[in-house]
Design a protein around this motif. Structure first.
Motif, PDB file in Angstrom:
ATOM      1  N   LEU A  42      44.311  16.602 -29.733  1.00 28.07           N
ATOM      2  CA  LEU A  42      43.531  15.633 -30.497  1.00 28.07           C
ATOM      3  C   LEU A  42      42.062  16.024 -30.569  1.00 28.07           C
ATOM      4  O   LEU A  42      41.372  15.695 -31.540  1.00 28.07           O
ATOM      5  CB  LEU A  42      43.697  14.246 -29.886  1.00 28.07           C
ATOM      6  CG  LEU A  42      45.099  13.645 -30.070  1.00 28.07           C
ATOM      7  CD1 LEU A  42      45.217  12.317 -29.348  1.00 28.07           C
ATOM      8  CD2 LEU A  42      45.428  13.476 -31.549  1.00 28.07           C
ATOM      9  N   ALA A  43      41.567  16.757 -29.566  1.00 28.19           N
ATOM     10  CA  ALA A  43      40.199  17.278 -29.646  1.00 28.19           C
ATOM     11  C   ALA A  43      40.097  18.277 -30.802  1.00 28.19           C
ATOM     12  O   ALA A  43      39.122  18.275 -31.560  1.00 28.19           O
ATOM     13  CB  ALA A  43      39.807  17.942 -28.330  1.00 28.19           C
ATOM     14  N   ILE A  44      41.094  19.116 -30.934  1.00 26.97           N
ATOM     15  CA  ILE A  44      41.130  20.085 -32.037  1.00 26.97           C
ATOM     16  C   ILE A  44      41.130  19.367 -33.378  1.00 26.97           C
ATOM     17  O   ILE A  44      40.392  19.713 -34.306  1.00 26.97           O
ATOM     18  CB  ILE A  44      42.379  20.984 -31.901  1.00 26.97           C
ATOM     19  CG1 ILE A  44      42.240  21.915 -30.693  1.00 26.97           C
ATOM     20  CG2 ILE A  44      42.613  21.795 -33.176  1.00 26.97           C
ATOM     21  CD1 ILE A  44      43.507  22.674 -30.348  1.00 26.97           C
ATOM     22  N   ALA A  74      43.136   7.570 -33.393  1.00 27.88           N
ATOM     23  CA  ALA A  74      42.052   6.889 -32.684  1.00 27.88           C
ATOM     24  C   ALA A  74      42.365   5.404 -32.525  1.00 27.88           C
ATOM     25  O   ALA A  74      42.149   4.819 -31.451  1.00 27.88           O
ATOM     26  CB  ALA A  74      40.735   7.071 -33.437  1.00 27.88           C
ATOM     27  N   LEU A  75      42.893   4.793 -33.586  1.00 27.37           N
ATOM     28  CA  LEU A  75      43.257   3.379 -33.521  1.00 27.37           C
ATOM     29  C   LEU A  75      44.351   3.138 -32.487  1.00 27.37           C
ATOM     30  O   LEU A  75      44.292   2.174 -31.704  1.00 27.37           O
ATOM     31  CB  LEU A  75      43.707   2.902 -34.900  1.00 27.37           C
ATOM     32  CG  LEU A  75      44.063   1.413 -35.014  1.00 27.37           C
ATOM     33  CD1 LEU A  75      42.831   0.560 -34.706  1.00 27.37           C
ATOM     34  CD2 LEU A  75      44.588   1.104 -36.412  1.00 27.37           C
ATOM     35  N   HIS A  95      46.923   6.690 -23.295  1.00 26.55           N
ATOM     36  CA  HIS A  95      45.970   6.443 -24.370  1.00 26.55           C
ATOM     37  C   HIS A  95      44.548   6.837 -23.982  1.00 26.55           C
ATOM     38  O   HIS A  95      43.770   7.264 -24.840  1.00 26.55           O
ATOM     39  CB  HIS A  95      46.001   4.962 -24.754  1.00 26.55           C
ATOM     40  CG  HIS A  95      47.307   4.516 -25.341  1.00 26.55           C
ATOM     41  ND1 HIS A  95      47.741   4.947 -26.575  1.00 26.55           N
ATOM     42  CD2 HIS A  95      48.274   3.693 -24.855  1.00 26.55           C
ATOM     43  CE1 HIS A  95      48.915   4.394 -26.841  1.00 26.55           C
ATOM     44  NE2 HIS A  95      49.267   3.632 -25.815  1.00 26.55           N
ATOM     45  N   VAL A  96      44.206   6.695 -22.725  1.00 28.49           N
ATOM     46  CA  VAL A  96      42.866   7.075 -22.292  1.00 28.49           C
ATOM     47  C   VAL A  96      42.657   8.575 -22.471  1.00 28.49           C
ATOM     48  O   VAL A  96      41.601   9.022 -22.942  1.00 28.49           O
ATOM     49  CB  VAL A  96      42.618   6.660 -20.827  1.00 28.49           C
ATOM     50  CG1 VAL A  96      41.286   7.213 -20.331  1.00 28.49           C
ATOM     51  CG2 VAL A  96      42.647   5.143 -20.688  1.00 28.49           C
ATOM     52  N   ALA A  97      43.660   9.368 -22.112  1.00 29.59           N
ATOM     53  CA  ALA A  97      43.573  10.818 -22.298  1.00 29.59           C
ATOM     54  C   ALA A  97      43.415  11.162 -23.770  1.00 29.59           C
ATOM     55  O   ALA A  97      42.626  12.041 -24.134  1.00 29.59           O
ATOM     56  CB  ALA A  97      44.815  11.498 -21.724  1.00 29.59           C
TER      57      ALA A  97
END
Length: 302
Positions: free
Chosen positions: A195-197, A229-230, A251-253
């Motif tokens: 998700l960072a990518i 993100a949601l 979800h925090v990760a």
């Protein structure tokens, strides 16, 4: 004759055929035949302090050029990371079946009970839920299709650091919340890095339209990233309200990975040129080697 640049995908006339003659984001990784006018892109932070041409920078540059020992990795770290993910998945099966599930936990799961097991900060990124092919397949798809583009824009070295750094921080963020909530389960998976990518690519070109495989329709990447993100925000808030991460998703990760990607994307946006559309299909060969074969889960996996 029109020419398609293999670094940025643009089409140019004969006058702008060479990468240095047009605004090509691949210049950072172009193997300059003229003797080092452009950086190799794999480790551009290392400089030859001695000025004699024989220092550490010169040696690393020779290693990462085409034909060098590390030349196969330059431009292909997405595939290297994906390979490590699947190799780790195989090792997980062997450890669980041939040795013990307890050893698997010790080697591959970042856990709030043992945050001092620093090796799990990294191994947990590559490990995935042993009995869940959807978990590893989902992360692999995101890394495969989006990772190649981000690596091409920011270079193999920075891409690798982004992947590992976001993965480690996502895992640590997840077990920190588990400690606070008294939810001692642990986590593993590459979703934070994946998700960072995606977030980096969203910042670099928010209007980028991704042609999905099924159904084959163009979707703006900001919509895909916004959807994740949601999910991360609502899932994390729901877990806190319920006293735990009730849906078995970290979800925090996910949120930490997205946040790191957004921050990094804004940091490099001014120096990156991007195309207006991409298609979710096979990737191009990396500029540094002959090309590779092509690198969200739970309260266990993420």
């Amino acid at each position: 004759m029109p020419y398609q640049c293999r670094h940025c995908g643009g089409t140019f006339c004969a006058e702008h055929r060479l990468p240095e003659n047009h605004d090509c984001p691949g210049l950072a990784e172009w193997d300059d035949p003229g003797g080092g006018v452009f950086d190799s892109g794999f480790d551009d932070s290392v400089e030859d302090q001695g000025g004699s041409g024989g220092g550490i920078g010169a040696r690393l540059d020779s290693l990462t050029q085409t034909g060098g020992t590390l030349g196969y990795f330059r431009g292909n770290m997405t595939f290297v990371l994906l390979g490590l993910i699947w190799i780790t998945f195989l090792l997980q099966q062997i450890v669980i079946r041939a040795i013990s599930p307890e050893l698997h936990q010790t080697l591959f799961v970042i856990h709030p009970s043992n945050p001092e097991y620093v090796w799990t900060w990294v191994t947990s990124i590559f490990a995935h839920a042993p009995g869940n092919l959807f978990h590893i397949a989902g992360n692999s798809i995101v890394i495969y299709f989006f990772g190649q583009h981000v690596e091409r824009y920011i270079g193999s070295r920075d891409f690798t650091l982004l992947f590992l750094g976001s993965g480690v921080l996502a895992g640590l963020g997840q077990i920190s919340i588990q400690m606070i909530q008294g939810d001692y389960v642990g986590a593993l998976g590459a979703s934070g890095a994946a998700l960072a990518i995606m977030a980096v690519l969203t910042v670099l070109n928010p209007k980028l339209r991704v042609i999905l495989l099924i159904p084959p329709i163009p979707v703006p990447i900001w919509a895909i990233t916004g959807f994740y993100a949601l999910l991360s925000i609502t899932g994390a808030l729901g877990g806190v309200a319920g006293g735990g991460l009730l849906d078995n998703v970290a979800h925090v990760a996910h949120g930490v990975g997205l946040l790191i990607g957004l921050i990094y994307g804004y940091r490099v946006k001014s120096r990156i040129a991007t195309p207006s559309q991409m298609q979710m299909g096979g990737g191009r060969r990396g500029p540094g080697g002959p090309g590779g074969p092509g690198g969200p889960g739970g309260r266990g996996p993420f």
